[in-house]
Structure formats: structure tokens, C-alpha cells
Write an enzyme that holds these catalytic residues in place. Structure first.
Site, mmCIF file in Angstrom:
data_model
loop_
_atom_site.group_PDB
_atom_site.id
_atom_site.type_symbol
_atom_site.label_atom_id
_atom_site.label_comp_id
_atom_site.label_asym_id
_atom_site.label_seq_id
_atom_site.Cartn_x
_atom_site.Cartn_y
_atom_site.Cartn_z
ATOM 1 N N SER A 133 0.826 -1.205 0.000
ATOM 2 C CA SER A 133 0.000 0.000 0.000
ATOM 3 C C SER A 133 0.862 1.259 0.000
ATOM 4 O O SER A 133 1.866 1.335 0.705
ATOM 5 C CB SER A 133 -0.891 0.008 1.249
ATOM 6 O OG SER A 133 -1.661 1.183 1.274
ATOM 7 N N LYS A 166 -3.345 2.265 -2.297
ATOM 8 C CA LYS A 166 -3.052 3.351 -1.353
ATOM 9 C C LYS A 166 -4.270 3.532 -0.451
ATOM 10 O O LYS A 166 -5.411 3.468 -0.919
ATOM 11 C CB LYS A 166 -2.778 4.633 -2.157
ATOM 12 C CG LYS A 166 -2.740 5.913 -1.342
ATOM 13 C CD LYS A 166 -1.431 6.056 -0.620
ATOM 14 C CE LYS A 166 -1.383 7.339 0.235
ATOM 15 N NZ LYS A 166 -0.386 7.233 1.307
ATOM 16 N N ASN A 212 8.822 9.105 4.319
ATOM 17 C CA ASN A 212 7.726 9.789 3.636
ATOM 18 C C ASN A 212 6.795 10.405 4.665
ATOM 19 O O ASN A 212 6.603 9.875 5.754
ATOM 20 C CB ASN A 212 6.940 8.811 2.746
ATOM 21 C CG ASN A 212 5.866 8.074 3.525
ATOM 22 O OD1 ASN A 212 4.768 8.607 3.739
ATOM 23 N ND2 ASN A 212 6.170 6.865 3.974
ATOM 24 N N CYS A 234 -0.953 4.462 10.089
ATOM 25 C CA CYS A 234 -0.264 5.522 9.336
ATOM 26 C C CYS A 234 0.427 6.451 10.325
ATOM 27 O O CYS A 234 -0.222 6.987 11.222
ATOM 28 C CB CYS A 234 -1.250 6.312 8.482
ATOM 29 S SG CYS A 234 -0.428 7.734 7.705
ATOM 30 N N ASN A 287 3.757 -1.512 9.050
ATOM 31 C CA ASN A 287 3.788 -0.177 8.447
ATOM 32 C C ASN A 287 5.178 0.431 8.696
ATOM 33 O O ASN A 287 6.061 -0.226 9.260
ATOM 34 C CB ASN A 287 2.685 0.694 9.065
ATOM 35 C CG ASN A 287 2.179 1.762 8.086
ATOM 36 O OD1 ASN A 287 2.974 2.379 7.373
ATOM 37 N ND2 ASN A 287 0.887 1.965 8.041
ATOM 38 N N THR A 317 8.713 -0.072 -1.250
ATOM 39 C CA THR A 317 9.721 0.950 -1.567
ATOM 40 C C THR A 317 10.606 0.547 -2.748
ATOM 41 O O THR A 317 11.042 1.414 -3.515
ATOM 42 C CB THR A 317 10.559 1.241 -0.301
ATOM 43 O OG1 THR A 317 9.653 1.656 0.733
ATOM 44 C CG2 THR A 317 11.574 2.339 -0.533
HETATM 45 O O1 RRO Z 1 0.124 8.516 3.417
HETATM 46 C C1 RRO Z 1 1.065 8.370 4.202
HETATM 47 O O2 RRO Z 1 1.731 9.332 4.613
HETATM 48 C C2 RRO Z 1 1.454 7.059 4.755
HETATM 49 C C3 RRO Z 1 0.552 6.083 5.119
HETATM 50 BR BR1 RRO Z 1 -1.282 6.243 4.816
HETATM 51 C C4 RRO Z 1 1.011 4.905 5.767
HETATM 52 O O3 RRO Z 1 0.261 4.002 6.153
HETATM 53 N N1 RRO Z 1 2.342 4.785 5.965
HETATM 54 C C5 RRO Z 1 3.213 5.725 5.589
HETATM 55 O O4 RRO Z 1 4.422 5.561 5.788
HETATM 56 N N2 RRO Z 1 2.773 6.859 4.969
#
Ligand code: RRO
Length: 324
Positions: A27, A51, A75, A136, A198, A273
Site C-alpha cells: 500500500s 493506497k 515519507n 499511518c 507499516n 519501496t
Molecule cells: O500517506 C502516508 O503518509 C502514509 C501512510 Br497512509 C502509511 O500508512 N504509511 C506511511 O508511511 N505513509
């Protein structure tokens, strides 16, 4: 000589649903799959994990929101996405029309919002499974990281379970004191399986500007740097809950990386990644994994799951060749 991989059945079963292969896109790294289509045949994979989609469209956090780090990437995208209406109208049909299994990742601000998203997805063509993103790291407050609280995680999973019949996987965070405690709570509330893990919360500082690299300051760390952490989490969860299927992820770049996850207890894996450097990585990793499994005498992917836990005596070291 016949390719040994030809004799291996690539299919995997997760909570009663059969998928074509053991490798999925992770995702957040391939939107809803469409942008990867020029680089690989998505139909050969286990499926596309989309996503995370929320109720409303979202622009996400301000840029810069990606940074390269040693053996990894940070990120702070912040759940950018089209919202559930546009997703149901465009993204999901695109996958369904091509026969690509869709694992839809959902995210919300409250248990009620997660439940509402599950209700909207009920009966949607092409939907094979839900991945409930309760982890997240880039939300407004840590209080919204439901995966950091056993009770919060259970509330979300119960709200989703009430609304939908397809398998529901909870995506867990490594940034907790006891991931097994959270895993148990999700399963008790109705999760059929667990996505592990995650990203880890991190920070990078720009030594020229003397300020954080990301405008949000913190971000989620992914890539090879986190693979041992991810494997530790898969190991702990599988040891505690051996019958619960795990979709493993975190820094997988090769078939042998993926094999480590299966041996630790994952039933299938996601590649994320690695896609940024090599958009065809999920298909390549799957091919390498199947070859490596066949070379070790496995007749099916499931035979390798958790094997590393069962060793009471050291196994003979076998030379498989560099490519295997
Ligand atoms: O969108 C994001 O910033 C994000 C999500 Br939803 C997630 O589950 N994990 C991540 O590292 N970034």
C-alpha cells in the site's frame, strides 16, 4: 532440464481467499496499480494493495514529503488520495476489469469512519480483501494511530468487521511496546489476518539548512533499513498466533528477502519501496521467490510458512547458487 519453479504452485490462500501468487504490491507505493501496468503484468501477482483511501479527497501534507535516507526512505505523504467516491468510480473498476485482485486499504479518523468505508465497499466488484490501515504515522496526532492502542485497534476492527464479509487484515505499527498485544486485540475483534508492518516514525535533518528535511518534520521510514525490524515483528506475531495469516512487508527487494518473511511466518508478502527504483520489482521478486522455494524442495508456497520456527536442530547449510 525442467525449471524447478514450474512444478511449484504459486497460489496462496489468505483467510479462505485464493490469490494467484505470494507477492502483492505494498500500500502507498503503487497508487491503485494503474501506473505500474507498463512495467509488469499485475495479473500474475497475488494482487494490488491500494493506497489507503479515506472518506473525502485529501491533498496530503505539504512538500517536501519524501527523503532518501541510508538504506531507506522517509515519507510524510499524509494520506493523499481521491476519496472513496472517486476510488469506487475509477480505481477499483480498473482493477476489476483486468481481473486483478484488489486488496483495498482504508483509513479513517474514527472507528465509525472506518466502518462507513467498509460499508461503502461492500459488494464492490473486484474487491478481494480489506487492509485496514490503523498505523499511518503521518496523521495529525499520535492519538489517531489506532494501532498504538489495543483498545483503539479493536474498536476499529470491530466496526469494519460488522460491515463486510471479505477477509479483513489489520495493518500493524512496529512503533509499539508489544506488537503481539495489539495483534491479539485485532484478532479478538474480528480481524482475519494481519499486515506486518507499516513504516517506522523517523526524522532527517538537512545540515545545510539546519532544518528538518520533511516539512512535516516526522515521516515513515521504509526500505531495506527496516527489514530486520519487520522480520522481528512477523516472527513475534507468528509465534504467538500461528494460525493467523500474515501479509509481511518491510524492505523486501529480492526473492530471498521475501523467503525470509515466509520462513519467519508470513503467508504472503508485499513489495513497496523497491518499486521506486525498479517498478517491475513485485513481479521480479515473485519470480525469484518461486524459484528459491522450488530449489529448496517446497511444493507449495504454504509449505515454507513459519519453517524457521520449527528448527530444533541446526539444518545442514546447502549451497543453492548466488541467484537462488
Ligand atoms: O500517506 C502516508 O503518509 C502514509 C501512510 Br497512509 C502509511 O500508512 N504509511 C506511511 O508511511 N505513509
Amino acid at each position: 532440464m525442467t525449471d524447478p519453479a514450474v512444478r511449484l504452485d504459486p497460489a496462496v490462500s489468505l483467510a479462505g481467499v485464493t490469490f494467484r501468487g505470494p507477492v502483492f504490491t505494498a500500500s502507498g507505493c503503487a497508487a491503485a496499480g494503474r501506473e505500474l501496468a507498463p512495467y509488469l503484468d499485475l495479473g500474475t501477482l497475488g494482487g494490488v494493495v491500494t493506497k489507503s483511501v479515506m472518506r473525502a479527497p485529501r491533498a496530503g501534507r505539504p512538500t517536501p514529503r519524501m527523503a532518501e535516507t541510508a538504506s531507506g526512505m522517509l515519507n510524510s505523504i499524509g494520506l493523499q488520495g481521491p476519496g472513496i467516491e472517486a476510488f469506487l468510480a475509477g480505481d477499483l473498476p480498473w482493477l476489476a476489469e483486468r481481473g486483478i485482485a484488489a486488496v483495498v486499504s482504508i483509513a479513517g479518523h474514527s472507528a465509525q469512519e472506518y466502518g462507513e468505508l467498509a460499508r461503502r465497499l461492500r459488494g464492490a466488484p473486484g474487491l478481494a480483501m480489506l487492509e485496514v490501515n490503523i498505523s499511518c504515522p503521518n496523521v495529525e496526532s499520535r492519538g489517531q494511530v489506532f494501532a498504538c492502542s489495543a483498545a483503539g485497534a479493536a474498536d476499529v476492527m470491530a466496526a469494519v468487521r460488522r460491515e463486510i464479509d471479505v477477509p479483513v487484515f489489520a495493518k500493524l505499527s512496529p512503533d509499539v511496546t508489544d506488537i503481539v498485544d495489539i495483534a491479539r486485540s485485532c484478532v479478538a475483534a474480528g480481524a482475519d489476518g494481519l499486515s506486518v508492518i507499516n513504516t517506522l516514525l523517523g526524522v532527517a535533518i538537512d545540515t545545510r539548512t539546519l532544518r528538518p528535511v520533511l516539512s512535516a518534520v516526522t515521516g515513515g521510514l521504509s526500505g531495506p533499513a527496516i527489514k530486520p525490524v519487520a522480520l522481528r515483528c512477523v516472527w513475534q506475531v507468528h509465534a504467538a498466533l500461528p494460525t493467523v495469516p500474515i501479509l509481511g512487508m518491510g524492505g523486501i527487494r529480492s526473492g530471498l528477502d521475501a523467503l525470509e518473511f515466509l520462513l519467519a511466518g508470513a503467508s504472503a508478502v508485499s513489495v513497496g519501496t523497491a518499486i521506486f527504483a525498479d517498478p517491475g520489482a513485485p513481479a521480479r521478486v515473485q519470480c525469484e521467490l518461486l524459484t528459491a522455494l522450488a530449489a529448496r524442495g517446497f511444493g507449495a508456497v504454504a509449505e515454507a510458512v513459519g519453517v524457521a520456527h520449527g528448527l530444533t536442530a541446526p539444518r545442514e547449510v546447502v549451497a543453492y547458487g548466488d541467484e537462488l
